[in-house]
Design a protein around this motif. Structure first.
Motif, PDB file in Angstrom:
ATOM      1  N   ALA A 104       9.875  -3.395  -8.770  1.00 48.75           N
ATOM      2  CA  ALA A 104       9.377  -2.717  -9.957  1.00 48.75           C
ATOM      3  C   ALA A 104       9.933  -3.345 -11.228  1.00 48.75           C
ATOM      4  O   ALA A 104       9.204  -3.538 -12.215  1.00 48.75           O
ATOM      5  N   ASP A 105      11.217  -3.675 -11.227  1.00 51.08           N
ATOM      6  CA  ASP A 105      11.843  -4.286 -12.405  1.00 51.08           C
ATOM      7  C   ASP A 105      11.152  -5.577 -12.803  1.00 51.08           C
ATOM      8  O   ASP A 105      11.001  -5.884 -13.993  1.00 51.08           O
TER       9      ASP A 105
ATOM     10  N   HIS B 295       8.059  -6.666 -11.779  1.00 49.55           N
ATOM     11  CA  HIS B 295       6.594  -6.615 -11.834  1.00 49.55           C
ATOM     12  C   HIS B 295       5.909  -7.258 -10.630  1.00 49.55           C
ATOM     13  O   HIS B 295       4.895  -7.932 -10.754  1.00 49.55           O
TER      14      HIS B 295
ATOM     15  N   ASP C 154       4.218  -6.167  -6.946  1.00 48.77           N
ATOM     16  CA  ASP C 154       3.759  -5.026  -6.157  1.00 48.77           C
ATOM     17  C   ASP C 154       3.991  -5.324  -4.680  1.00 48.77           C
ATOM     18  O   ASP C 154       3.742  -6.434  -4.212  1.00 48.77           O
TER      19      ASP C 154
ATOM     20  N   THR D  75      11.797  -4.780 -18.142  1.00 54.41           N
ATOM     21  CA  THR D  75      11.934  -4.206 -16.802  1.00 54.41           C
ATOM     22  C   THR D  75      11.546  -2.734 -16.782  1.00 54.41           C
ATOM     23  O   THR D  75      11.280  -2.175 -15.708  1.00 54.41           O
ATOM     24  N   THR D  76      11.503  -2.098 -17.941  1.00 54.09           N
ATOM     25  CA  THR D  76      11.125  -0.684 -18.007  1.00 54.09           C
ATOM     26  C   THR D  76       9.621  -0.476 -17.902  1.00 54.09           C
ATOM     27  O   THR D  76       9.168   0.659 -17.723  1.00 54.09           O
TER      28      THR D  76
ATOM     29  N   HIS E  21       6.319  -0.801 -15.757  1.00 55.70           N
ATOM     30  CA  HIS E  21       5.907  -0.982 -14.370  1.00 55.70           C
ATOM     31  C   HIS E  21       4.420  -1.342 -14.323  1.00 55.70           C
ATOM     32  O   HIS E  21       3.611  -0.744 -15.040  1.00 55.70           O
TER      33      HIS E  21
ATOM     34  N   HIS F 256       5.009   2.984 -18.963  1.00 57.38           N
ATOM     35  CA  HIS F 256       6.243   2.744 -19.715  1.00 57.38           C
ATOM     36  C   HIS F 256       6.894   4.088 -20.065  1.00 57.38           C
ATOM     37  O   HIS F 256       6.683   4.638 -21.147  1.00 57.38           O
TER      38      HIS F 256
END
Length: 327
Positions: A38-39, A41, A43, A238-239, A241, A257
């Motif tokens: 997730a950090d 990006h 999947d 990183t915030t 997703h 976000h």
């Protein structure tokens, strides 16, 4: 927006659950793997021994995946067909504790069992080719890993450095660890082969327990070396997703976000929607991107090939890329 769409994961993560093993450790390894993805990006899809691995370019085995006969045969066939593997620590051993992935050029003691490091916390010392990502200084790894010998046609990306002594209540230095020795240990920390990378430390559980960014950044570098690049959103905070899906020939992206904050002892809370304003959405394959539309109307401003400016919006964006999956 989502009607008729299917997931478009970039790689598969094998769940480390196994009867008789520590469920809390398995949870933390899974959670660490999900947080890393997730950090940065990427999947990911969770799989187990029953799933078909052939659709995935890369399969990941985090920290303690027990190799059953079924899973072992699937991994052997997958690797023989050109698949790529990323595994860490005790993943790759069977229920009896013996190394079960003999098609990978790695060795674990004379008996094929995993021997723990004699002293920890240990340190990572990167090779020159990794120094730009991981730095030149020795970086601490808190949780104990295992001893491995790299076989033929492999190279060491990160050396392991042991501390001078095992820190205890009666023998200690610093707040958390003893300092590193001058020379690296014979057993490395990260080994790369033709189509695999092995981490000798439990990097996913370490990231979940300690927030050690070195583990995440080392994982990111290894994924890139294996050709598993970030397809959508590289360089975003990183915030943010990013969740891709395939709808016919179109790519659709959900961007979220919402930044959690720790205001209670055991709970994270989200009170505010965070902004996308001025951030740039990048695509790894710019030739496939002709236009990027906002669901509900409007298009994103193109900065350069494969790079688009996100609008003044907060919380959630729904984005469409027409024809992205046309060959």
């Amino acid at each position: 927006f989502y009607a008729g769409s299917v997931a478009a994961p970039q790689f598969a993560n094998v769940c480390p659950w196994s009867p008789g093993r520590d469920g809390d450790e398995a949870d933390k390894s899974d959670e660490g793997a999900m947080l890393m993805a997730a950090d940065l990006h990427r999947d990911v899809r969770l799989v187990d021994e029953r799933d078909d691995l052939s659709p995935f370019d890369l399969v990941q085995l985090p920290d303690s995946v027990v190799i059953t006969p079924v899973l072992g045969e699937r991994l052997r066939a997958y690797y023989a067909a050109g698949g790529k593997l990323l595994l860490s620590c005790r993943s790759g051993f069977d229920a009896a504790g013996k190394w079960a992935l003999d098609f990978l050029p790695l060795e674990f003691s004379d008996t094929g069992e995993a021997c723990p490091v004699p002293k920890f916390p240990t340190y990572w010392r990167s090779s020159e080719e990794c120094a730009e990502i991981l730095g030149h200084a020795d970086r601490v790894c808190y949780l104990p890993g295992v001893l491995v010998t790299a076989g033929r046609e492999t190279r060491v990306l990160v050396e392991r450095v042991l501390p001078y002594f095992q820190r205890t209540d009666a023998s200690y230095s610093s707040h958390s660890q003893a300092p590193p020795m001058a020379l690296p240990d014979q057993s490395p920390a990260v080994v790369m082969g033709e189509r695999f990378v092995y981490f000798a430390d439990p990097i996913f559980r370490e990231f979940r327990e300690t927030g050690n960014l070195l583990m995440r950044d080392g994982w990111h570098d290894a994924m890139n070396r294996l050709g598993n690049r970030v397809c959508f959103g590289e360089g975003l905070p990183t915030t943010v997703h990013v969740f891709p899906r395939k709808r016919g020939d179109d790519l659709i992206l959900t961007l979220l976000h919402y930044v959690p904050t720790r205001k209670a002892a055991d709970q994270d809370m989200i009170e505010e929607r965070s902004s996308f304003a001025g951030e740039r959405l990048k695509f790894h394959r710019p030739a496939k991107v002709k236009t990027v539309r906002l669901f509900g109307g409007g298009e994103l401003e193109r900065v350069e090939a494969g790079c688009y400016t996100l609008p003044m919006a907060k919380g959630r964006l729904l984005v469409e890329v027409p024809g992205y999956f046309v060959n």
